[in-house]
Design an enzyme around this catalytic site. Structure first.
Site, short mmCIF file in Angstrom:
data_model
loop_
_atom_site.label_atom_id
_atom_site.label_comp_id
_atom_site.label_asym_id
_atom_site.label_seq_id
_atom_site.Cartn_x
_atom_site.Cartn_y
_atom_site.Cartn_z
N ARG A 1 0.82 -1.21 0.00
CA ARG A 1 0.00 0.00 0.00
C ARG A 1 0.85 1.27 0.00
O ARG A 1 0.50 2.27 -0.62
CB ARG A 1 -0.90 0.03 1.24
CG ARG A 1 -1.64 1.35 1.38
CD ARG A 1 -2.37 1.47 2.70
NE ARG A 1 -2.99 2.79 2.83
CZ ARG A 1 -3.65 3.21 3.89
NH1 ARG A 1 -3.80 2.39 4.92
NH2 ARG A 1 -4.16 4.42 3.92
N SER A 2 1.99 1.22 0.69
CA SER A 2 2.75 2.42 1.01
C SER A 2 3.65 2.90 -0.11
O SER A 2 4.49 2.13 -0.60
CB SER A 2 3.60 2.16 2.26
OG SER A 2 4.62 3.12 2.40
N PRO A 3 3.56 4.16 -0.50
CA PRO A 3 4.47 4.67 -1.52
C PRO A 3 5.91 4.73 -1.03
O PRO A 3 6.85 4.55 -1.80
CB PRO A 3 3.93 6.08 -1.81
CG PRO A 3 3.21 6.48 -0.57
CD PRO A 3 2.61 5.21 -0.05
N SER B 1 7.26 2.58 1.04
CA SER B 1 7.76 1.22 0.94
C SER B 1 8.19 0.92 -0.50
O SER B 1 9.20 0.23 -0.72
CB SER B 1 6.69 0.21 1.37
OG SER B 1 6.67 0.04 2.76
N TRP B 2 7.43 1.40 -1.44
CA TRP B 2 7.79 1.21 -2.85
C TRP B 2 9.14 1.83 -3.15
O TRP B 2 10.01 1.21 -3.79
CB TRP B 2 6.71 1.81 -3.73
CG TRP B 2 7.04 1.84 -5.20
CD1 TRP B 2 7.38 0.79 -5.99
CD2 TRP B 2 7.03 3.00 -6.04
NE1 TRP B 2 7.59 1.20 -7.29
CE2 TRP B 2 7.39 2.56 -7.34
CE3 TRP B 2 6.76 4.35 -5.84
CZ2 TRP B 2 7.48 3.45 -8.43
CZ3 TRP B 2 6.84 5.22 -6.91
CH2 TRP B 2 7.20 4.77 -8.19
#
EC number: 5.99.1.4
Length: 230
Positions: free
Chosen positions: A14-16, A18-19
Site C-alpha cells: 500500500r505504502s508509496p 515502501s515502494w
C-alpha cells in the site's frame, strides 16, 4: 548465547514509501536485499484483528490525518522526481489489504515472492491499478505462471490467514508502527531515508553502487514523519 534473528524489512504494498525503499534497496544494496527476511505489513480487517488478539497481539498503527495525507502527496512527488520515476497515485475504495498481502505469502510458498512484489508494486504505483481487486491479483498470478485463483482467494484460506497472523505478530513484537521499517538486532530504522543507516548496521560485504538485481525483490519467507507512511 542468544540467537540473533535475521535482519528484517517490513514492507507494505500500500505504502508509496515502501515502494521507494524497495527500489532503493534493490538498486543500491542488492546483496543485503537477498539476506533479509521480508515481512508484509498491512492494516488487518476485522477477522485478522480478532485472530491477532486471540494470539496475544494487537495492531498499533493509526490512520493518518488529512494534513499528513496531503503532505505525503507532495513529498512523494519530490522523492519520485529525485529518482527520475513516474508514478500513478491509485484510488483505494473500501480496500481489503489482506487480498494482496496474503497473496504474497502464497506466492512465497511457490518460490515467487520476489516476482510477486515486483508485479504488485508495478501494478499499484506505476499503472495505478487496484491491487485489492481479486481480478488484479489473479492477473499477477497468471503473469507469474501460478494458480491465479489460489492467489486471488488467499484471504479466504484459513491456513493462509494463520500465516498472516504470524506476520502481524512479528509486526507487534518488533513494535512496527509504520513502513518501511528495518530491524537489525535491537536496532530499528523507520523510513526510506533510514535505509543507508540500516545497511551500514548489517555486517555484509554490501556496496551501495553494486547495481540492480534482476526484476523482482528478494524475499524470504504514526505519528511524525521520516519517509515512513501509513
Amino acid at each position: 548465547m542468544a540467537v540473533r534473528r535475521t535482519p528484517r524489512f517490513y514492507f507494505s504494498l500500500r505504502s508509496p514509501y515502501s515502494w521507494l525503499a524497495y527500489r532503493d534497496l534493490l538498486e543500491r544494496y542488492p546483496t543485503l536485499a537477498n539476506e533479509l527476511d521480508w515481512v508484509p505489513f498491512w492494516e488487518p480487517d476485522e477477522l485478522s484483528r480478532r485472530l491477532l488478539a486471540e494470539a496475544g497481539g494487537e495492531f498499533v498503527y493509526t490512520a493518518m490525518s488529512r494534513a499528513k495525507h496531503l503532505y505525503v502527496l507532495s513529498d512523494m512527488r519530490r522523492l519520485a522526481a529525485d529518482r527520475e520515476l513516474e508514478f500513478s497515485w491509485p484510488v483505494d475504495r473500501e480496500p481489503c489489504w489482506e487480498i494482496p498481502h496474503l497473496a504474497y505469502l502464497v506466492a512465497c510458498r511457490h518460490g515467487a515472492g520476489p516476482e510477486y512484489v515486483a508485479h504488485a508494486y508495478r501494478a499499484r504505483w506505476q499503472e495505478g491499478r487496484n491491487i485489492c481487486d481479486r481480478a488484479t491479483v489473479a492477473r499477477i498470478g497468471d503473469a507469474l505462471g501460478l494458480d491465479a485463483d489460489e492467489l486471488a482467494s488467499a484471504s479466504d484460506d484459513p491456513e493462509v490467514r494463520r500465516e498472516g497472523v504470524e506476520a502481524l505478530l512479528a509486526i507487534y513484537r518488533d513494535g512496527v508502527f509504520g513502513v518501511p521499517f528495518f530491524v537489525h538486532g535491537f536496532e530499528k530504522f523507520w523510513g526510506v531515508d533510514r535505509l543507508p543507516a540500516f545497511a551500514a548496521s548489517v555486517p555484509l560485504p554490501v556496496r551501495a553502487d553494486a547495481g540492480p538485481l534482476p526484476v523482482g525483490a528478494p524475499g524470504r519467507t504514526d505519528e511524525g514523519h521520516a519517509g515512513g507512511c501509513g
